[in-house]
Design a protein around this motif. Sequence first.
Motif, PDB file in Angstrom:
ATOM      1  N   TRP B 281       0.816  -1.220   0.000  1.00  0.00           N
ATOM      2  CA  TRP B 281       0.000   0.000   0.000  1.00  0.00           C
ATOM      3  C   TRP B 281       0.843   1.260   0.000  1.00  0.00           C
ATOM      4  O   TRP B 281       0.542   2.233   0.693  1.00  0.00           O
ATOM      5  CB  TRP B 281      -0.958  -0.016   1.203  1.00  0.00           C
ATOM      6  N   GLU B 314      -3.305  16.729   8.624  1.00  0.00           N
ATOM      7  CA  GLU B 314      -4.498  16.392   7.844  1.00  0.00           C
ATOM      8  C   GLU B 314      -5.689  17.259   8.275  1.00  0.00           C
ATOM      9  O   GLU B 314      -6.419  17.785   7.430  1.00  0.00           O
ATOM     10  CB  GLU B 314      -4.813  14.896   8.020  1.00  0.00           C
ATOM     11  N   GLU B 335     -15.806  12.863   9.642  1.00  0.00           N
ATOM     12  CA  GLU B 335     -15.146  12.955   8.324  1.00  0.00           C
ATOM     13  C   GLU B 335     -13.646  12.729   8.404  1.00  0.00           C
ATOM     14  O   GLU B 335     -12.998  12.556   7.376  1.00  0.00           O
ATOM     15  CB  GLU B 335     -15.328  14.336   7.678  1.00  0.00           C
ATOM     16  N   PHE B 336     -13.063  12.760   9.611  1.00  0.00           N
ATOM     17  CA  PHE B 336     -11.604  12.628   9.710  1.00  0.00           C
ATOM     18  C   PHE B 336     -11.165  11.292   9.114  1.00  0.00           C
ATOM     19  O   PHE B 336     -11.748  10.241   9.390  1.00  0.00           O
ATOM     20  CB  PHE B 336     -11.153  12.714  11.165  1.00  0.00           C
ATOM     21  N   LEU B 337     -10.129  11.357   8.280  1.00  0.00           N
ATOM     22  CA  LEU B 337      -9.637  10.145   7.620  1.00  0.00           C
ATOM     23  C   LEU B 337      -8.138  10.307   7.416  1.00  0.00           C
ATOM     24  O   LEU B 337      -7.681  11.268   6.805  1.00  0.00           O
ATOM     25  CB  LEU B 337     -10.338   9.990   6.263  1.00  0.00           C
ATOM     26  N   LEU B 338      -7.375   9.373   7.945  1.00  0.00           N
ATOM     27  CA  LEU B 338      -5.919   9.435   7.819  1.00  0.00           C
ATOM     28  C   LEU B 338      -5.444   8.333   6.876  1.00  0.00           C
ATOM     29  O   LEU B 338      -5.801   7.166   7.035  1.00  0.00           O
ATOM     30  CB  LEU B 338      -5.261   9.265   9.193  1.00  0.00           C
ATOM     31  N   ALA B 339      -4.656   8.722   5.873  1.00  0.00           N
ATOM     32  CA  ALA B 339      -4.020   7.734   4.995  1.00  0.00           C
ATOM     33  C   ALA B 339      -2.665   7.402   5.609  1.00  0.00           C
ATOM     34  O   ALA B 339      -1.825   8.269   5.768  1.00  0.00           O
ATOM     35  CB  ALA B 339      -3.847   8.317   3.597  1.00  0.00           C
ATOM     36  N   PHE B 341      -0.809   4.209   4.916  1.00  0.00           N
ATOM     37  CA  PHE B 341      -0.132   3.078   4.277  1.00  0.00           C
ATOM     38  C   PHE B 341      -0.590   1.731   4.836  1.00  0.00           C
ATOM     39  O   PHE B 341       0.190   0.809   4.995  1.00  0.00           O
ATOM     40  CB  PHE B 341       1.392   3.235   4.378  1.00  0.00           C
ATOM     41  N   GLY B 343      -3.685   0.491   3.519  1.00  0.00           N
ATOM     42  CA  GLY B 343      -4.640  -0.028   2.538  1.00  0.00           C
ATOM     43  C   GLY B 343      -6.056   0.467   2.717  1.00  0.00           C
ATOM     44  O   GLY B 343      -6.929   0.132   1.926  1.00  0.00           O
ATOM     45  N   GLU B 344      -6.318   1.241   3.743  1.00  0.00           N
ATOM     46  CA  GLU B 344      -7.640   1.833   3.908  1.00  0.00           C
ATOM     47  C   GLU B 344      -7.500   3.064   4.790  1.00  0.00           C
ATOM     48  O   GLU B 344      -6.492   3.228   5.488  1.00  0.00           O
ATOM     49  CB  GLU B 344      -8.626   0.834   4.517  1.00  0.00           C
ATOM     50  N   GLY B 345      -8.489   3.918   4.754  1.00  0.00           N
ATOM     51  CA  GLY B 345      -8.452   5.127   5.562  1.00  0.00           C
ATOM     52  C   GLY B 345      -8.643   4.792   7.040  1.00  0.00           C
ATOM     53  O   GLY B 345      -9.412   3.908   7.381  1.00  0.00           O
ATOM     54  N   ASN B 381     -17.631  -1.005  11.136  1.00  0.00           N
ATOM     55  CA  ASN B 381     -16.268  -0.871  10.642  1.00  0.00           C
ATOM     56  C   ASN B 381     -15.526  -2.191  10.798  1.00  0.00           C
ATOM     57  O   ASN B 381     -15.478  -2.780  11.880  1.00  0.00           O
ATOM     58  CB  ASN B 381     -15.550   0.239  11.408  1.00  0.00           C
ATOM     59  N   ARG B 382     -14.891  -2.636   9.698  1.00  0.00           N
ATOM     60  CA  ARG B 382     -14.224  -3.936   9.724  1.00  0.00           C
ATOM     61  C   ARG B 382     -13.072  -3.977  10.721  1.00  0.00           C
ATOM     62  O   ARG B 382     -12.639  -5.046  11.138  1.00  0.00           O
ATOM     63  CB  ARG B 382     -13.729  -4.293   8.318  1.00  0.00           C
TER      64      ARG B 382
END
Lengths: 323, 398
Positions: B281, B314, B335-339, B341, B343-345, B381-382
């Motif tokens: 990723w 971010e 809405e907070f989303l961190l990339a 590495f 493979g998902e937010g 959420n998985r």
Amino acid sequence: MRTPVMAFLAGTATALSVQLAVAETIYVSNELDNTISVINAETLAVVATVPVGRRPRGLALGRDGRSLYVAAGDDNRIDLVDLATRETTGHLPSGEDPEVFAVHPDGKRLFVANENDNLVSVLDISRRRLIGEVEVGVEPEGMAVSPDGKFVLCTSETTSMVHIIDAATLALVDNILVDTRPRWAAMSPDNQQIWVSSEIRGTVTVIDAATHLEIGKIGFEVPGVDRQLVQAVGFAINRAGTRAYVALGPSNRVAEVDARTFRVERLYLVGQRVWHLALSADEKRLYTANGNSSDVTVIDLEKQEPVASIGVGRGPWGVAVGP
Amino acid sequence: MTRTIVLAAATALLAAGWLAPGWAADRKMVVIGFVGLERPLPSRVGPLDESPVDEGVAGARLGIADNRTTGKFIGQDFRLEERRLGSASEVSEAVHQLASMGIRFTIVDLPAPALLAASAAAEQAGMTILNAGATDDRLRGADCRRNVFHLAPSRAMLADGLAQYLAWKKWRRWLLVVGSGEGDRLLAAALRRAADRFGAEIVGERAWTFRPGQGRSDTGHVVLQAEVPRFTRSSDYDVLVVADEEDVFGAFLEGRTDSPRPIAGTHGLVATAWSPVAELWGATQLQGRFRGLTQRWMTARDYAAWMAARSIGEAATRTRSTDPATIAAHLGAAEFLLAAFKGEGLTFRPWDHQLRQPILIAGPRLLVSVSPQEGFLQQGNRLDSLGVAKEETTCGLQ
């Protein structure tokens, strides 16, 4: 892998066989094998495997119609593959860690995303020399040049922006914040819209190329697949600007989108972790590179279904279509 | 030196709202604090080990560098104000001092009691604490704090990630080996909980009480060759699960156990937020940037601190704001989303401010797997099959 495909073709109506008799060639970069798979689009057979530099990802045909450019990220160069002999004949400088590049419509310059250095490098193809660089955000990836040749687009993955660069002066015209981890960008064929995919948010943002304001947002849902795994990666827009095809990564689907209403029309099941895709010259077919299943899915866009799967090298990443 | 003073002064003025936004070359500065303890130079267990003195803080520095690259396009700038303390007793004072400079976000790499002291000191100043070190479950449970966000995974998340993989392998009978540290005891508790949740049985438990650090002396291997088989003798088991957070003895086990069984936990197959072997990723890019900066591999501690600095970046980017209240609100928003590495937010759990994240199962040279495993996925959420779900939380944030 080929046998069921051929059996399928043999057992199908003549009209389809004729339609599938496309005289073109599909080139696929295999990131983990350091090769290019060459596929005859008529027989759907791999007819050659060309060794190239290490970690090949981005690839594109030269405007001369005689060569294929392949970004070899770990060798810090762009390899030149002769389409006739199917051999690597040389290479071009690219700056460090080239991932994706775009050829200017005039065929003279090539714009490369240097992922490790937060740069876009500009290459003079005939002189084989870097003639400029533009500082962009963290991990530049998607690269495109507008069809009119005026603007270069670059997405930076960790910065989450699409950078608009004046192709003549190399000045940064604007830096537009988009959804998280943008992977791919393209200008619509009429130069009016900028399309950008976001891997982590799983969206495609459409931006007005004149005002730089967002005019559309395309989201995707795949029944039975976790929302977090529905990620937008590579995409292609047809020449008429009426259809877009978006690779949805680990959800193993490609979405067909009405490019005017931004409505998702249908989903195609393809191989695992689809990265990038390309339309056939007649735009009746779509070819997808599926990174985890090491194959290429062929979608018949008239029948609206996947019709073949072709085993290639390990880690197929990019696709280009040539004569 | 002069520059530092000028920047600090400018920061204080900016924080007080005395400077027009156009100042400082049109870039508004966000200063992020970092508080950690000076650690004694780690003694290397084996000759190939690295012994970084900047573990943790180096990740924060890289996060700041990434933020700055992004910030220059939207008129934002970032700086890290570092405090490395000789003793945990200095934490409150350090936090007060950072607060007096106008700093409203501080990354801490501290043990749980010191983190709670930092949280209390930060409270008065309206400062947010980003936990990049402590894995204690109590900080996400009974001792959770509204002004603390956790970038480091909890021990429960690490244990669940490992247990899911072992369950997938059908290695259901565990021999649990536990060190003498407080962290080892807590990790063992998390592992027992995980075994229970994912259908494993702990067939035996051993406490490692031998003297440490003899593995490399001339006769060390002779002693260990005799000690370890005796120590690991047990009724049959599938996998030896080791809890040795301080790396005191775990490395002695491989190749010496009584039965030929795989080793997992803090050694062998390691459950961790990050590892030098991570390359999926786009992780290759982060590893490359980190190695370019430090000439060493990136650890889970570095990674958590990088995520902490990036979370602030971010939030500042997304809100196009350097206002602390706006940034803090975005950290807690849906809405907070961190990339990062994986493979998902990645998002924060609203009930305990823990960052959801996949857990790597890392071998010594390659990645072996990533949890959650198929089949253990939660509704919603998985990632919530790792750690403490909303129904089980003892944290009163929601």
